[in-house]
Scaffold this active site. Structure first.
Site, PDB file in Angstrom:
ATOM      1  N   ASP A 162    -115.809 -50.215 -19.675  1.00 28.79           N
ATOM      2  CA  ASP A 162    -116.357 -50.983 -20.476  1.00 28.79           C
ATOM      3  C   ASP A 162    -117.023 -50.082 -21.835  1.00 28.79           C
ATOM      4  O   ASP A 162    -117.243 -50.678 -22.962  1.00 28.79           O
ATOM      5  CB  ASP A 162    -117.693 -51.565 -19.858  1.00 28.79           C
ATOM      6  CG  ASP A 162    -117.569 -53.239 -20.351  1.00 28.79           C
ATOM      7  OD1 ASP A 162    -116.430 -53.729 -20.670  1.00 28.79           O
ATOM      8  OD2 ASP A 162    -118.474 -53.962 -19.970  1.00 28.79           O
TER       9      ASP A 162
ATOM     10  N   LYS B  25    -111.216 -57.407 -18.088  1.00 33.92           N
ATOM     11  CA  LYS B  25    -110.549 -56.000 -18.398  1.00 33.92           C
ATOM     12  C   LYS B  25    -110.970 -55.230 -17.145  1.00 33.92           C
ATOM     13  O   LYS B  25    -109.971 -54.633 -16.766  1.00 33.92           O
ATOM     14  CB  LYS B  25    -111.365 -55.428 -19.441  1.00 33.92           C
ATOM     15  CG  LYS B  25    -111.162 -55.954 -20.905  1.00 33.92           C
ATOM     16  CD  LYS B  25    -111.788 -55.166 -21.818  1.00 33.92           C
ATOM     17  CE  LYS B  25    -113.348 -55.511 -21.965  1.00 33.92           C
ATOM     18  NZ  LYS B  25    -113.823 -56.825 -22.186  1.00 33.92           N
TER      19      LYS B  25
ATOM     20  N   ARG C 231     -91.766 -61.853 -28.322  1.00 35.02           N
ATOM     21  CA  ARG C 231     -90.760 -61.991 -27.152  1.00 35.02           C
ATOM     22  C   ARG C 231     -89.627 -60.904 -27.031  1.00 35.02           C
ATOM     23  O   ARG C 231     -89.155 -60.682 -26.004  1.00 35.02           O
ATOM     24  CB  ARG C 231     -90.212 -63.320 -27.368  1.00 35.02           C
ATOM     25  CG  ARG C 231     -91.011 -64.579 -27.743  1.00 35.02           C
ATOM     26  CD  ARG C 231     -91.603 -64.853 -26.518  1.00 35.02           C
ATOM     27  NE  ARG C 231     -91.055 -65.558 -25.229  1.00 35.02           N
ATOM     28  CZ  ARG C 231     -90.577 -66.930 -25.183  1.00 35.02           C
ATOM     29  NH1 ARG C 231     -91.140 -67.686 -26.105  1.00 35.02           N
ATOM     30  NH2 ARG C 231     -89.963 -67.440 -24.205  1.00 35.02           N
TER      31      ARG C 231
END
Lengths: 308, 85
Positions: free
Chosen positions: A178, A160, A244
């Site tokens: 965080d 991240k 998708r």
């Protein structure tokens, strides 16, 4: 833990004058609603909302003035219910003696502002709503990408902060790394900020803690940003049915707010920062009224119809 | 889920180095671990999260874990903040 705003904080914020000076201002307001006790002054106390800050403006005070002395004394006593957090007189008007006496008796703080009632009520409601909004801490990184507040979540070590670093290099802004402090100002609006101690800091494994503001400048950080999109990073799962087309929209519930959520699988060779950047752009384009996946479906439908 | 509440006994609280040690140890377990202080709840494997709590000596914190090694993890981390190493 209950949250509340102490009367002395309110007094300091709005520079209020305290009329009964000896009273301690340690009462706590727990609702952002205010009240102008009009019907109560006329004698109807059945639904008197005693937990709210009471406002007395020109209308209320002139009405009090018109009451006969006995009635006035009795009504002032009832207005000053021991649970009332405070009573505030607006426009810098004069506080009737009966009110001051009754307030002193039960220990209700009497405050005064020079601002007119409606204007004052608006400002105080706004302030109380912000202060009383539910707060929580989330594990994730909050970045501003093209003006969209993107919360990057995922397990520890998924990358991240690394994705955030790449985004910062590309000119986007870091809000919190965080640990994101989230305030729900109203339902549907989540505002994220960094806890003070780790403001502007980014931790990258192998490099340590870095100050983004020093390294990348003031344009690379932001103190506060509303969250519009959640991007969850996860390890690539073989044979998992990843989206998708982009036709189904997943959401995630944070506090009482539903936010759109994308799951991006991570594996070597996939540039996550670019994916997040494009996700933010795509989100913007949807807000602006263009939905690529839906447009595609329409185009496909038209083409299929022609062939029939 | 397994959890335990503890008073932090480390002299400097969860200062940078102790916090880094705490987080590294937390990372050894597969369970999902959280540290709770007041209304704030952070991931125990995140150095930024743990440091953002600014846990000083004498503060009460709760350590909560969910997973295969939850009890082991909580006991290990409780040991660290008690200064037992």
């Amino acid at each position: 833990m209950s949250i509340g705003v102490k009367i002395d904080e309110l007094q300091a914020e709005f520079n209020l004058e305290q009329i009964n000076k000896d009273l301690p201002l340690d009462k706590v307001i727990q609702t952002s609603d205010l009240y102008r006790p009009g019907l109560e002054l006329a004698g109807f106390f059945t639904y008197y909302p005693v937990d709210r800050l009471q406002l007395l403006g020109k209308t209320e005070l002139s009405f009090i003035d018109s009451l006969s002395p006995d009635v006035r004394e009795e009504r002032m006593r009832k207005i000053c219910h021991p649970e009332v957090p405070a009573i505030c007189i607006t426009r810098g008007l004069f506080a009737p003696n009966d009110l001051v006496n009754a307030a002193n008796e039960v220990g209700v703080p009497l405050l005064r502002t020079l601002t007119a009632t409606t204007k004052f009520a608006g400002k105080v409601t706004d302030y109380l709503e912000h202060r009383l909004a539910p707060v929580s801490t989330l594990h994730g990184v909050l970045v501003d990408v093209y003006g969209i507040g993107v919360l990057i979540t995922g397990e520890s070590g998924i990358g991240k902060s690394e994705a955030a670093l790449e985004l910062i290099k590309r000119g986007h802004m870091l809000v919190a790394d965080d640990a994101v402090q989230i305030t729900q100002v109203t339902e549907g609006e989540l505002s994220g900020t960094a806890p003070n101690i780790i403001k502007h800091l980014l931790e990258i494994r192998g490099l340590g803690i870095m100050d983004v503001m020093i390294l990348f400048g003031a344009g690379a950080v932001r103190n506060k940003k509303n969250i519009s999109l959640v991007v969850r990073l996860e390890t690539w799962r073989e044979n998992y049915p990843y989206d998708r087309l982009g036709l189904t929209e997943e959401t995630i519930r944070i506090m009482d707010t539903e936010l759109p959520k994308l799951t991006i699988p991570v594996r070597p060779g996939r540039n996550v920062a670019v994916l997040i950047e494009v996700a933010a752009m795509n989100f913007r384009s949807k807000i602006l009224g263009y939905h690529a996946a839906e447009q595609f479906v329409t185009r496909l439908e038209n083409s299929l119809e022609e062939k029939e | 889920m397994y959890k335990q509440t503890v008073i932090v006994k480390l002299d400097v609280g969860l200062h940078a180095r102790p916090a880094a040690y705490f987080v590294r140890e937390a990372g050894r377990f597969s369970s999902e671990i959280h540290v709770i202080k007041g209304t704030a709840k952070v991931n125990a494997k995140s150095i930024m999260g743990v440091m953002s709590l600014a846990v000083s000596k004498g503060t009460e914190i709760t350590i909560e874990a969910t997973g295969r090694d939850e009890q082991e993890a909580v006991e290990r981390l409780i040991g660290i903040v008690r200064g037992e190493n």
